[in-house]
Design a protein around this motif. Structure first.
Motif, PDB file in Angstrom:
ATOM      1  N   SER A   2       0.828  -1.194   0.000  1.00  0.00           N
ATOM      2  CA  SER A   2       0.000   0.000   0.000  1.00  0.00           C
ATOM      3  C   SER A   2       0.870   1.254   0.000  1.00  0.00           C
ATOM      4  O   SER A   2       2.077   1.203   0.232  1.00  0.00           O
ATOM      5  CB  SER A   2      -0.913   0.000   1.221  1.00  0.00           C
ATOM      6  OG  SER A   2      -1.777   1.112   1.192  1.00  0.00           O
ATOM      7  N   ALA A   6      -2.667   6.351   0.605  1.00  0.00           N
ATOM      8  CA  ALA A   6      -3.812   5.682  -0.010  1.00  0.00           C
ATOM      9  C   ALA A   6      -5.114   6.023   0.710  1.00  0.00           C
ATOM     10  O   ALA A   6      -6.159   6.221   0.079  1.00  0.00           O
ATOM     11  CB  ALA A   6      -3.594   4.169  -0.032  1.00  0.00           C
ATOM     12  N   ALA A 211      -8.749  -0.779  -3.281  1.00  0.00           N
ATOM     13  CA  ALA A 211      -7.480  -0.544  -2.580  1.00  0.00           C
ATOM     14  C   ALA A 211      -6.365  -0.254  -3.580  1.00  0.00           C
ATOM     15  O   ALA A 211      -5.514   0.624  -3.363  1.00  0.00           O
ATOM     16  CB  ALA A 211      -7.122  -1.753  -1.723  1.00  0.00           C
ATOM     17  N   GLU A 212      -6.358  -0.983  -4.699  1.00  0.00           N
ATOM     18  CA  GLU A 212      -5.352  -0.748  -5.726  1.00  0.00           C
ATOM     19  C   GLU A 212      -5.563   0.612  -6.384  1.00  0.00           C
ATOM     20  O   GLU A 212      -4.599   1.322  -6.709  1.00  0.00           O
ATOM     21  CB  GLU A 212      -5.394  -1.860  -6.772  1.00  0.00           C
ATOM     22  CG  GLU A 212      -4.423  -1.706  -7.924  1.00  0.00           C
ATOM     23  CD  GLU A 212      -2.948  -1.775  -7.532  1.00  0.00           C
ATOM     24  OE1 GLU A 212      -2.097  -1.642  -8.432  1.00  0.00           O
ATOM     25  OE2 GLU A 212      -2.638  -1.973  -6.337  1.00  0.00           O
ATOM     26  N   ARG A 215      -4.095   3.124  -4.121  1.00  0.00           N
ATOM     27  CA  ARG A 215      -2.626   3.072  -4.164  1.00  0.00           C
ATOM     28  C   ARG A 215      -2.093   3.804  -5.398  1.00  0.00           C
ATOM     29  O   ARG A 215      -1.106   4.548  -5.313  1.00  0.00           O
ATOM     30  CB  ARG A 215      -2.152   1.616  -4.181  1.00  0.00           C
ATOM     31  CG  ARG A 215      -0.633   1.467  -4.077  1.00  0.00           C
ATOM     32  CD  ARG A 215      -0.198   0.024  -4.233  1.00  0.00           C
ATOM     33  NE  ARG A 215      -0.335  -0.441  -5.614  1.00  0.00           N
ATOM     34  CZ  ARG A 215       0.559  -0.198  -6.580  1.00  0.00           C
ATOM     35  NH1 ARG A 215       1.642   0.520  -6.323  1.00  0.00           N
ATOM     36  NH2 ARG A 215       0.368  -0.662  -7.799  1.00  0.00           N
TER      37      ARG A 215
END
Length: 247
Positions: A2, A6, A211-212, A215
């Motif tokens: 991460s 983020a 989440a990506e 990031r």
């Protein structure tokens, strides 16, 4: 792995989206009237106006921009507002005249929305003045961290004499594309199509893609220090949106 920013990227995203939607909502009737007076309906040119007024936009960038909805290039050109020349979309004379008028309407809507102060504790346009230089720095930083659509749609055009609210509105719209590029890259890396990500419900796979996305979006906020990030979030969060809760 991460990114340390983020969570900030995740938190500020709906704040930016809220203000973008608010300006579009507040200007909708006037914008539709501009089109109706010419016997036209809004098309892709209204989503790219701030870029198209500044420079041609590659057709590959537009294709990525509308990947969720699609569009008909022939029908788009038939309205006479944009044309495809040498692999790039550009405004025609009538198109430039119309979207220039749209830009003025959107800027005026932003000024109306954000100057409203129902309580003296709210900053009103002072929040715009605080946020504007920070967003401008993010757009500059995004040239290194942003994806193909963000880079194709920046820099944005600035009308001479435009208010700070009008300038912030177009820059927030451009900033949204930094995250949009990150999201397209995240679901593509997960092996999904545009239709599949739209149909994907809550669950571990959706959480992993979000989440990506966070990031990939986060590096642009490295351009600001911790205090500036707080000022940006607080300033944008303090701006009213003009929405009303249904009775």
């Amino acid at each position: 792995m991460s990114h340390p920013l983020a969570s900030y990227a995740a938190v500020i995203r709906p704040v930016v989206d809220r203000l973008h939607v608010a300006v579009r909502h507040a200007s909708r009737a006037e914008v539709r009237a501009l089109y109706a007076a010419r016997g036209l309906v809004p098309g892709v040119e209204i989503d790219l106006f701030a870029a198209l007024l500044d420079h041609p936009v590659p057709e590959t960038a537009l294709a990525a921009r509308v990947v969720y909805t699609g569009f008909d290039p022939e029908a788009t050109q038939a309205q006479g507002l944009v044309e495809l020349v040498d692999g790039c979309w550009r405004l025609t004379g009538p198109g430039r005249e119309l979207v220039s008028a749209v830009d003025e309407v959107l800027g005026a809507a932003a000024e109306r929305c954000w100057s409203y102060r129902p309580s003296p504790s709210l900053p009103g346009l002072a929040a715009v003045e605080a946020a504007l230089p920070l967003v401008e720095r993010l757009l500059e930083a995004g040239q290194a961290s942003g994806g193909p659509v963000f880079r194709a749609l920046t820099p944005v055009w600035e009308r001479p004499g435009a208010s700070a609210a009008a300038r912030l509105a177009v820059r927030l719209e451009a900033l949204r594309h930094h995250r949009a590029d990150a999201h397209r890259a995240a679901w593509a890396a997960a092996g999904l199509t545009a239709a599949e990500i739209q149909a994907l419900g809550p669950g571990p796979q959706r959480e992993a893609i979000e989440a990506e996305t966070n990031r990939l979006d986060a590096p642009v906020y490295e351009a600001l220090d911790a205090e500036e990030r707080l000022v940006l979030l607080g300033s944008l969060g303090a701006l009213p949106d003009g929405f009303q809760v249904p009775a």
